[in-house]
Design a protein around this motif. Structure first.
Motif, mmCIF file in Angstrom:
data_model
loop_
_atom_site.group_PDB
_atom_site.id
_atom_site.type_symbol
_atom_site.label_atom_id
_atom_site.label_comp_id
_atom_site.label_asym_id
_atom_site.label_seq_id
_atom_site.Cartn_x
_atom_site.Cartn_y
_atom_site.Cartn_z
ATOM 1 N N ALA A 30 81.213 9.884 12.272
ATOM 2 C CA ALA A 30 79.777 10.128 12.418
ATOM 3 C C ALA A 30 79.008 8.807 12.316
ATOM 4 O O ALA A 30 79.534 7.828 11.789
ATOM 5 N N PRO A 31 77.756 8.810 12.807
ATOM 6 C CA PRO A 31 77.010 9.912 13.426
ATOM 7 C C PRO A 31 77.403 10.118 14.885
ATOM 8 O O PRO A 31 78.105 9.280 15.474
ATOM 9 N N PHE A 32 76.944 11.232 15.451
ATOM 10 C CA PHE A 32 77.295 11.587 16.825
ATOM 11 C C PHE A 32 76.033 11.825 17.645
ATOM 12 O O PHE A 32 75.058 12.392 17.156
ATOM 13 N N LYS A 33 76.070 11.383 18.897
ATOM 14 C CA LYS A 33 75.032 11.705 19.873
ATOM 15 C C LYS A 33 75.722 12.249 21.111
ATOM 16 O O LYS A 33 76.682 11.650 21.602
ATOM 17 N N ILE A 34 75.209 13.396 21.616
ATOM 18 C CA ILE A 34 75.917 14.130 22.665
ATOM 19 C C ILE A 34 74.994 14.448 23.825
ATOM 20 O O ILE A 34 73.825 14.829 23.629
ATOM 21 N N LEU A 51 79.113 10.275 21.902
ATOM 22 C CA LEU A 51 79.235 8.919 21.385
ATOM 23 C C LEU A 51 79.290 8.963 19.871
ATOM 24 O O LEU A 51 78.526 9.695 19.236
ATOM 25 N N SER A 52 80.206 8.197 19.307
ATOM 26 C CA SER A 52 80.264 8.042 17.855
ATOM 27 C C SER A 52 80.409 6.557 17.558
ATOM 28 O O SER A 52 80.583 5.737 18.472
ATOM 29 N N ARG A 53 80.359 6.214 16.289
ATOM 30 C CA ARG A 53 80.539 4.809 15.922
ATOM 31 C C ARG A 53 81.936 4.311 16.268
ATOM 32 O O ARG A 53 82.143 3.118 16.460
ATOM 33 N N SER A 54 82.881 5.231 16.368
ATOM 34 C CA SER A 54 84.273 4.825 16.600
ATOM 35 C C SER A 54 84.692 4.910 18.060
ATOM 36 O O SER A 54 85.824 4.550 18.395
ATOM 37 N N GLY A 55 83.797 5.386 18.959
ATOM 38 C CA GLY A 55 84.175 5.427 20.364
ATOM 39 C C GLY A 55 83.439 6.493 21.151
ATOM 40 O O GLY A 55 82.409 7.029 20.710
#
Length: 321
Positions: A158-162, A236-240
Motif C-alpha cells: 500500500a497505498p494503492f491507486k486504481i 499502482l502501488s509503491r512496489s509496482g
C-alpha cells in the motif's frame, strides 16, 4: 461422496456459453462445470423452454422439468443453482426454500436488482440454515487468489491507486469488478460520482465514479459495450504496477528496479511477470471452491452477505447520480 445439483435456468450461463464448444478445456457454464467436477452430480435442471429442456437432456443425460417444485420434490438436491433472470432471483429462491433445504444455493449475480429483495434473500437463507453464494466468478480464479495473497502479505504494498474500466451496466458487469476490488482491498468506504453517464438497456446505470475502499481508491469508468467489450483494472502501488486485463484473461505484474541509465531513479520493469489464471475454465473453479466449502475448507467464494454489501455500494452510487 458427491453432491447432487439442480440448475434452474438453462440460458447462457446455465448451459449456453459452451454448449457448442467440443473442447472441454472451455468451462463457462454451470452445466458443464458440474458434469466435469468429480465432487458433484448433475441431477437435473428446470427451464420454461421445451427446446432448452430437450437440449439439456440430450447433452447431459439428466431430466429437465418445467416447474421448480416438481424438480426439487423429485430430486431433493444438495446444491441448487439459480441461473434465471436477475429480476426473478427472489421469487425463485423463495420457491426453492418452500420445496427443500439444500446444503447450499449458488445464485447468479447480481443477487437482485431491488436491494430489499436481496436483503430478504440473505435473511431467508440464514434462517433456513442454507449457505448462499453468488456467482462472482473472478473471486475463485487462481490468478485473483494469488494477487490477494500478495496484497495480504505486503508483497504488493500500500497505498494503492486504481483505474477500472467496465461496460454493460454497473449492476451487471461493473459489479464484477467492484466485488473483486472488495476482495482485494476491503469494503467500500465512500463514493463520489464523476459523471452520471447513461442507462445500459434502459435500466442499468453506467456512471463514472470514484470509490474509496479500505485499502485504496479506484476510479471506475464506463466504456461502450456496443462498440467493443473492455474490462480492465490497472493498480499502482509503491512496489509496482498490476495489470488485470481482458476481463482477467491477462494478468501482469511489473516490479520496481533501479534505472540503469539515471542514478537515483527507479522504474517499472520492462519485462512484465505473467500471473497464471484459469479464466478458460472459470466456472469449474467456482465448483472447486464450493467443494472446498462443503469440506469446511477456506474459500474466496462470494457469500450472500458479501454480495449484499456489493449491491448496497452500487445502490449508493446509483442514488448519487
Amino acid at each position: 461422496m458427491t453432491e447432487s445439483c439442480v440448475i434452474i435456468g438453462l440460458g447462457q450461463i446455465g448451459m449456453g456459453y459452451d454448449f457448442d464448444i467440443d473442447d472441454e478445456s472451455a468451462v463457462y457454464t454451470h452445466a458443464r462445470a458440474i458434469s466435469l467436477h468429480s465432487g458433484f452430480t448433475l441431477a437435473g435442471a428446470v427451464d420454461v423452454s421445451p427446446l432448452q429442456r430437450s437440449r439439456f437432456e440430450q447433452r447431459y443425460a439428466a431430466p429437465a422439468f418445467d416447474l421448480v417444485e416438481t424438480a426439487l420434490g423429485e430430486l431433493q438436491p444438495g446444491v441448487v443453482v439459480i441461473a434465471t433472470s436477475s429480476e426473478s432471483h427472489h421469487s425463485v429462491l423463495t420457491r426453492v426454500l418452500r420445496c427443500c433445504r439444500p446444503k447450499l444455493i449458488l445464485c447468479e449475480k447480481p443477487l437482485a436488482y431491488a436491494l430489499e429483495e436481496a436483503r430478504e434473500m440473505v435473511t431467508m437463507c440464514e434462517q433456513a440454515g442454507v449457505s448462499l453464494f453468488v456467482n462472482y466468478i473472478r473471486r475463485t480464479d487462481p490468478g485473483v487468489v494469488e494477487i490477494k495473497r500478495r496484497l495480504d502479505s505486503g508483497e504488493i504494498s500500500a497505498p494503492f491507486k486504481i483505474n477500472a474500466w467496465y461496460s454493460k451496466g454497473m449492476l451487471n458487469n461493473g459489479s464484477h469488478f467492484l466485488n473483486l476490488l472488495e476482495l482485494w482491498l476491503g469494503e467500500v468506504q465512500a463514493t463520489r460520482t464523476i459523471q452520471a453517464g447513461r442507462l445500459w438497456d434502459d435500466h442499468d446505470p453506467e456512471p463514472d465514479v470514484q470509490i474509496q475502499f479500505e485499502r485504496g481508491d479506484a476510479v471506475f469508468r464506463a466504456a461502450w459495450e456496443e462498440c467493443y467489450s473492455h474490462y480492465s483494472i490497472e493498480m499502482l502501488s509503491r512496489s509496482g504496477r498490476l495489470r488485470y486485463d481482458k476481463g482477467g484473461e491477462l494478468i501482469e505484474w511489473q516490479g520496481v528496479y533501479a534505472d540503469p541509465n539515471f542514478d537515483g531513479y527507479r522504474i517499472l520493469a520492462e519485462q512484465a511477470q505473467t500471473i497464471p489464471n484459469g479464466m478458460g475454465i472459470y466456472q469449474w473453479h467456482v465448483y472447486e471452491q464450493l467443494h472446498r466449502h462443503l469440506a469446511r475448507a477456506e474459500t474466496t467464494l462470494c457469500t450472500g452477505r458479501q454480495a449484499l454489501k456489493t449491491l448496497e455500494a452500487i445502490n449508493l452510487i446509483i442514488n448519487q447520480r
